[in-house]
Design an enzyme around this catalytic site. Structure first.
Site, PDB file in Angstrom:
ATOM      1  N   LYS A 197      35.000  35.186  46.136  1.00 56.12           N
ATOM      2  CA  LYS A 197      35.901  36.169  45.538  1.00 56.12           C
ATOM      3  C   LYS A 197      37.304  35.919  46.085  1.00 56.12           C
ATOM      4  CE  LYS A 197      36.690  41.141  44.959  1.00 56.12           C
ATOM      5  NZ  LYS A 197      36.187  42.493  45.269  1.00 56.12           N
ATOM      6  N   LYS A 249      34.539  35.025  41.374  1.00 51.15           N
ATOM      7  CA  LYS A 249      35.455  36.029  40.835  1.00 51.15           C
ATOM      8  C   LYS A 249      36.865  35.749  41.341  1.00 51.15           C
ATOM      9  CE  LYS A 249      36.183  41.054  40.660  1.00 51.15           C
ATOM     10  NZ  LYS A 249      35.764  42.376  41.172  1.00 51.15           N
TER      11      LYS A 249
END
Length: 328
Positions: A197, A249
């Site tokens: 992420k 992400k």
């Protein structure tokens, strides 16, 4: 041999032929709908920077989940926004907190016909907006946060979540959550690790969606956009700690990372088409600069082609309806 013997255009000559030889297809069951519920609302509240997305009430969230089932969507990822916040994000651990109530309500609505997923992170619940508790010097206390994640995960499992998504990027979070779940008898609860992420400018609209209290940024714990190889280390560590699935992400600006992870991961790989990616396409389409439906379909297909087996997208239900039209 080359031209004129080889003419690749032959396989593009009709829509039916193009469909038949297509290398990748998106199926509704691969889509996951992120959804927000806000405590204290009497009707859904539109999110201005994300046209078409709302902060739900319990009733509207249940309707959205039921619609997702009807359209064949694979899962729903829940995020909660409390009325009251504090330094430790206690509302996120409260069994009667907004997110845990929402998990129970959605699970009672859809049972096992939709994979109910929930965000394990404190950022929506803290009065400072960070993903963990703060040390005396104002830094995010990694190890002090882990104990809270463990408690949060157990409460979400008790509420009925099938899949827990630890998204805070604290070192060791998957191991602590897995151990806590197993000790409490939730061996079958799945952990989807937000393994790679990145600290991204494209999270902007999400901050509005969850009414973020953040001042500053999260660069001391989320990954640096300049780093590709490091993502593989993060994924390897999460898998070693017990992650059942892993996520990259954002998606669209990190397709190279997604492809790398998909090539090496022994567990299923997800990618999150985040709020800023959604907002850019919606804004361009609203101005007439791009074809909205084609841009949505192409963007999600690109994420699938890069290696994602599951795609979190705010268009999940709408896209599933289009995909059903294609199939029909």
């Amino acid at each position: 041999m080359s031209f004129p013997q080889h003419r690749p255009r032959r396989l593009r000559s009709t829509p039916a032929l193009r469909r038949m030889v297509a290398e990748y297809r998106v199926h509704p069951s691969e889509l996951i709908l992120p959804a927000f519920i806000r405590e204290g609302l009497t009707e859904p509240s539109p999110i201005l920077s994300m046209p078409g997305v709302v902060q739900h009430t319990t009733d509207s969230l249940k309707r959205a989940a039921a619609e997702a089932v009807e359209r064949g969507v694979g899962g729903i990822m829940l995020f909660g926004i409390p009325e009251h916040r504090d330094a430790t994000g206690s509302a996120g651990i409260d069994p009667d907190g907004v997110l845990n109530r929402a998990i129970a309500a959605v699970r009672s609505e859809v049972g096992d016909s939709l994979v109910v997923m929930s965000d394990v992170c404190l950022d929506e619940f803290t009065d400072h907006g960070h993903c963990g508790v703060l040390a005396d010097d104002g830094s995010v206390d990694n190890d002090g946060t882990l104990a809270l994640y463990a408690r949060m995960a157990v409460e979400q499992a008790k509420a009925g979540s099938h899949v827990l998504g630890p998204s805070g990027m604290m070192d060791g979070q998957v191991a602590v959550i897995r151990q806590a779940l197993d000790e409490e008898g939730y061996q079958d609860t799945v952990v989807l690790a937000y393994a790679a992420k990145y600290a991204s400018a494209f999270y902007g609209p999400f901050r509005e969606a969850v009414d973020s209290q953040l001042v500053g940024d999260r660069r001391t714990y989320q990954m640096d956009a300049a780093n590709r190889r490091e993502a593989l280390l993060e994924v390897e560590l999460d898998i070693e700690e017990g992650a059942d699935m892993v996520m990259v992400k954002p998606a669209m600006s990190y397709l190279d990372v997604l492809a790398d992870v998909a090539a090496m991961s022994p567990v299923p790989v997800a990618a999150y088409q985040i709020s800023g990616e959604y907002a850019m396409i919606e804004a361009a389409a609203a101005n007439g600069w791009i074809d909205r439906r084609r841009a949505i379909e192409e963007s999600v297909l690109g994420i699938k082609r890069a290696g994602a087996q599951m795609i979190l997208t705010y268009w999940a239900s709408e896209l599933a309806l289009w995909l059903d039209e294609h199939h029909s």
